[in-house]
Design an enzyme around this catalytic site. Structure first.
Site, mmCIF file in Angstrom:
data_model
loop_
_atom_site.group_PDB
_atom_site.id
_atom_site.type_symbol
_atom_site.label_atom_id
_atom_site.label_comp_id
_atom_site.label_asym_id
_atom_site.label_seq_id
_atom_site.Cartn_x
_atom_site.Cartn_y
_atom_site.Cartn_z
ATOM 1 N N CYS A 107 34.280 -11.650 -3.879
ATOM 2 C CA CYS A 107 33.761 -10.696 -2.895
ATOM 3 C C CYS A 107 34.096 -9.261 -3.293
ATOM 4 O O CYS A 107 33.397 -8.330 -2.905
ATOM 5 C CB CYS A 107 34.295 -11.005 -1.499
ATOM 6 N N HIS B 280 39.694 -10.125 2.231
ATOM 7 C CA HIS B 280 38.251 -10.264 2.031
ATOM 8 C C HIS B 280 37.618 -8.883 1.980
ATOM 9 O O HIS B 280 38.093 -7.940 2.629
ATOM 10 C CB HIS B 280 37.651 -11.076 3.173
#
Length: 926
Positions: free
Chosen positions: A571, A880
């Site tokens: 990510c 994240h």
């Protein structure tokens, strides 16, 4: 443990048939020993204290060996032979260092005990119990070890020794191959380069290598292989009936004395290399010369036992196409005696022209809105710059630069007067015949409002090339499967210096060169079952674009939106790609493939186009899916990630990474691939006299000169879009002596100041923290060259150049990887004018005036509009990444979370406490 490692190193040396192991091979041994001694068996249950003890024990051995290594390296530098035992000590010490480094930076931070201690340290300010004291001691030991590793000076010398030794071993091997070859054999460019390198470092009394260039003197003077012993023997100057005596007395009669003396010593050289070009007559004469030297050398016979004569395979054209194509020089009259710093000493700017800037740069289409017109008549900050020139009705009118700066870009063609238009503003930065330009733009006619080209004189529109030509160039320029031979691009905290070559502004602000910005614009568990360790590119993979049909007239929708699959903690990559593609100018050149014409396979730090071409492939895939798809879809960036991993091993695995580091790596890598000056020699350091004169200049002028010097070694579209510069000034508090360095940046990392309980933190506060004057601590005091000792001193950073697109990294992690989660308020419209150096005092270097220093778009105000935000949730080890990207007026702001993306109902959501990397582009008239 020592004997075990020594045994392993010896086994590997035998297996690889080499006295030396590479850095990668030694690192693999270190990793294996960690698995053997630290992770497996009884060591599996070791606690933090045991690991620290293990590191301390190994460090003591490392320090002890380092004393011997200093003597070994010193002896080698003096030309002494190095024993096998000494080589083993050096390789052993590297393994020791790597073992400690991996344990301290990788293994320990993943211990639950370590995480708990850090948590206690950050949440508890009270209590002095035994447990807390013990934890405090462990953290002190850990921090001391970490600091020792970071400040260790020996490891750099060890790595340098290993690399140079391996290189020398390779050279020796190739020279041994040449020794076994017979006179008249062909040698490759690689073998020739090895002979040249070996000759330069040889301590032998025998002269090593003589090159004979069999081309016309004119061609030789233009360009020839760069080596000390080389002569030109024109093919028309000799014939088959000649002897070696005839060559000396007749063929070389008009040659320089130095070449005649070299030829007279021809029988004393170990190797003689003949080369020519592809001309049929020249190739025939090359064979004639070989026959003369071998069979008709009566005056000074050449023995095959003492001197071997070889022919360069593929000749000079082959050398130019090889990896050593940059190793050429010119014999024509030049200013090679001019130093890089002469501009400061006597105002001589012609020295900058010794390193040629590119003739072209990628073309970008863009339209200028009405806000630009106001900027075209805005005043400049320099006292001597006049207002905008009146429009010229004569189509043949060309604005010119004066004095010695005309020489700076003397290699470029003049613009075609037929392309000029009387209705266009006469902007010198877009019509100077002697200056390179970064990006040709399209801007509307200020009178008619029609879209007319603003011509950079030396830059044709690249999208006019046919797709066939593009595909041909692709195949010729790059072997896409040669990943194993790519040198890594080292990502830095601030990326490697890169520069742009925007032409000079005359008489008024250069704003059109900046108007490209007028367009609006992870660390998670894997969401895919694909295992990156299993990923590979097949031999059939190639970078064709048969699935897309870019055409010169295609009007691309640059605001396309496509999700990206998470390949396992990727990510961090996905969020940066989404933000980067919010930069319309960059997206355009990778969609229309105009970038491909500027891949420089000879760029010293580039990947030979691998990174650029796989990035282009990814952009094409995303655009095609968005165009053809009827619903929200996503694609897999798997091949692009593999390409990144082949260039930098940091991104090869599925481990978690920092998105701002990837952003720096990506832009740095694209720059190096497209760097038109990537094979130029580096700049020389300034002399003390030049540096002293530079310190007397304003930051505005000194930084402009440094930028011009920068341009001679780095120039690409990436630089033109993203590159800025700041000055770092040290000042002695005792004598007020200063020393200033000028550092380019692509991603600007700014600190987050401590939060005031009464006020929120703004991004302006961060910039104030970045540019504040800092008192250096006692152990950091500057060694003042004037006082000749360490003195109380200050350090201050000042932004001297602001780019078209500004990428700001909020430094949320400290040296111990603790995260600062404070909400930094950043606006949609950011004014950085107060932070830009505006200290011009009217003083120029001697002999230089205001007409000679380009402004290159550095005209205030500097206002920026937000178009991308990379967000980080969680910690560095378990978090994240997502992104907010502005996709034009129609689509507005979109929120990207790997494969998913959605419209943002309230654009204020883009301003949030998780912001980590911000993307701004410069706007005008607001």
């Amino acid at each position: 443990m020592e004997q075990n490692i020594i045994s392993t190193i010896r086994d590997e040396c035998i297996r690889h048939r080499s006295k030396y192991l590479t850095i990668a091979q030694l690192t693999a041994i270190a990793e294996a020993k960690i698995n053997e001694f630290i992770i497996t068996g009884k060591a599996k249950d070791q606690d933090l204290s045991s690991l620290l003890d293990k590191c301390i024990d190994i460090l003591s051995i490392y320090k002890k060996n380092s004393k011997d290594i200093k003597n070994i390296i010193s002896c080698k530098n003096k030309g002494a032979m190095i024993s096998s035992n000494s080589v083993m000590i050096i390789q052993l010490n590297y393994v020791y260092y790597k073992v400690i480094h991996i344990i301290v930076t990788t293994n320990i931070p993943h211990l639950s005990e370590f995480a708990k201690i850090k948590l206690h340290k950050s949440t508890s300010d009270e209590g002095n119990g035994n447990n807390n004291n013990n934890e405090f001691q462990l953290m002190n030991i850990y921090n001391t070890l970490l600091e020792t590793l970071l400040k260790d000076e020996n490891i750099a010398k060890i790595k340098s020794f290993i690399k140079s030794s391996i290189k020398q071993t390779k050279l020796n091997h190739e020279q041994e191959e040449c020794n076994l070859m017979r006179t008249g054999s062909y040698i490759t460019s690689n073998q020739l380069n090895s002979l040249i390198s070996s000759s330069a470092n040889s301590t032998s009394s025998q002269m090593e290598i003589l090159l004979i260039d069999i081309r016309s003197r004119l061609e030789f003077n233009k360009s020839h292989i760069d080596t000390k012993n080389i002569i030109c023997l024109e093919p028309i100057s000799f014939k088959m009936s000649y002897s070696d005596h005839d060559l000396e007395k007749k063929s070389l009669i008009t040659s320089p004395n130095s070449e005649i003396k070299m030829f007279q010593s021809r029988n004393l050289f170990k190797f003689i290399i003949l080369y020519t070009d592809a001309n049929e007559y020249n190739v025939k004469q090359q064979s004639v010369l070989l026959d003369i030297l071998v069979n008709h050398s009566f005056e000074k016979p050449i023995s095959d036992d003492f001197t071997k004569i070889f022919i360069l395979e593929s000749g000079f054209p082959g050398w130019l196409k090889s990896n050593y194509g940059s190793q050429v020089s010119s014999s024509s009259p030049s200013n090679n005696n001019i130093k890089d710093d002469s501009v400061y000493i006597n105002g001589n700017t012609s020295g900058l022209s010794l390193q040629h800037l590119p003739k072209m740069s990628p073309s970008i289409r863009h339209s200028m809105d009405d806000s630009m017109k106001e900027m075209l008549v805005a005043p400049t900050p320099l006292n001597h710059l006049q207002q905008q020139q009146q429009q010229q009705s004569d189509n043949d009118h060309v604005l010119k630069r004066s004095s010695s700066f005309k020489k700076l870009f003397s290699n470029y063609t003049s613009p075609n007067p037929k392309n000029s238009n009387s209705n266009l503003y006469s902007i010198s930065s877009l019509s100077i015949s002697s200056s390179p330009s970064p990006l040709p733009l399209h801007s509307p006619d200020p009178v008619k409002g029609n879209s007319l080209p603003i011509n950079y004189p030396e830059t044709p529109h690249l999208w006019k090339n046919s797709e066939t030509d593009f595909m041909t160039n692709q195949r010729e320029q790059l072997n896409h499967n040669s990943f194993a031979h790519i040198a890594p691009i080292n990502t830095k905290a601030i990326t490697s210096p890169s520069r742009t070559a925007t032409p000079k502004l005359q008489r008024f602000p250069q704003t059109i060169s900046m108007n490209l910005n007028m367009n609006s614009n992870g660390h998670s568990s894997a969401t895919s079952t694909i295992q990156p360790s299993c990923l590979s590119l097949s031999n059939n993979d190639s970078l064709d674009h048969t699935d897309v049909t870019p055409t010169s007239s295609h009007n691309y929708d640059l605001d396309f939106a496509v999700g990206l699959e998470n390949l396992g903690n990727s990510c961090y990559m996905n969020c940066i790609i989404q933000c980067i593609l919010g930069t319309h100018e960059l997206t355009q050149i990778f969609l229309d493939d105009s970038y491909a014409k500027h891949i420089n396979i000879n760029s010293k730090l580039g990947s030979k186009g691998i990174l650029a071409k796989y990035f282009a492939r990814l952009v094409h895939m995303m655009y095609k899916e968005q165009v053809d798809g009827s619903k929200k879809i996503s694609i897999s960036p798997i091949k692009f990630k593999l390409a990144c991993g082949s260039v930098n091993s940091l991104f090869k695995t599925a481990s978690q990474q920092d998105c701002q580091e990837f952003c720096q790596f990506l832009l740095d890598g694209l720059h190096e691939d497209l760097n038109q000056c990537g094979s130029n020699p580096p700049l020389k350091e300034l002399s003390q006299e030049a540096e002293a004169r530079r310190e007397k200049l304003s930051l505005r002028i000194a930084s402009s000169i440094e930028w011009e010097r920068f341009l001679t070694t780095d120039f690409s579209v990436i630089v033109d879009l993203f590159q800025g510069q700041y000055a770092s000034r040290l000042k002695c508090k005792v004598c007020s002596h200063t020393s200033t360095t000028y550092q380019p940046f692509t991603v600007l990392s700014i600190p987050i100041p401590k939060k005031n309980s009464r006020n929120n933190i703004t991004i302006e506060d961060c910039f104030r923290e970045f540019t504040k004057c800092e008192n250096l601590e006692v152990d950091e005091q500057w060694l003042c060259p004037h006082c000749k000792k360490r003195q109380p001193s200050t350090k201050q950073l000042t932004i001297t150049r602001l780019p078209r697109n500004l990428i700001v990294h909020l430094k949320r992690f400290d040296n111990l990887l603790n995260k600062n989660n404070d909400f930094v308020i950043y606006p949609f419209l950011l004014d950085l004018t107060p932070f830009w150096a505006n200290d011009f005092d009217g003083v120029f270097p001697p002999g230089v005036n205001d007409d000679e220093l380009p402004i290159r778009g550095q005209i205030p105000p500097f206002k920026y509009e937000l178009y991308g935000v990379a967000c980080h949730f969680g910690t560095l080890y378990g978090g994240h990444y997502t992104a907010y990207v502005k996709k034009g007026l129609k689509k507005g702001w979109l929120y990207f979370d790997d494969t998913k993306y959605k419209p943002v109902k309230n654009k204020a959501d883009a301003i949030n406490s998780n912001a980590y990397v911000l993307f701004y582009h410069r706007v005008y008239g607001v």
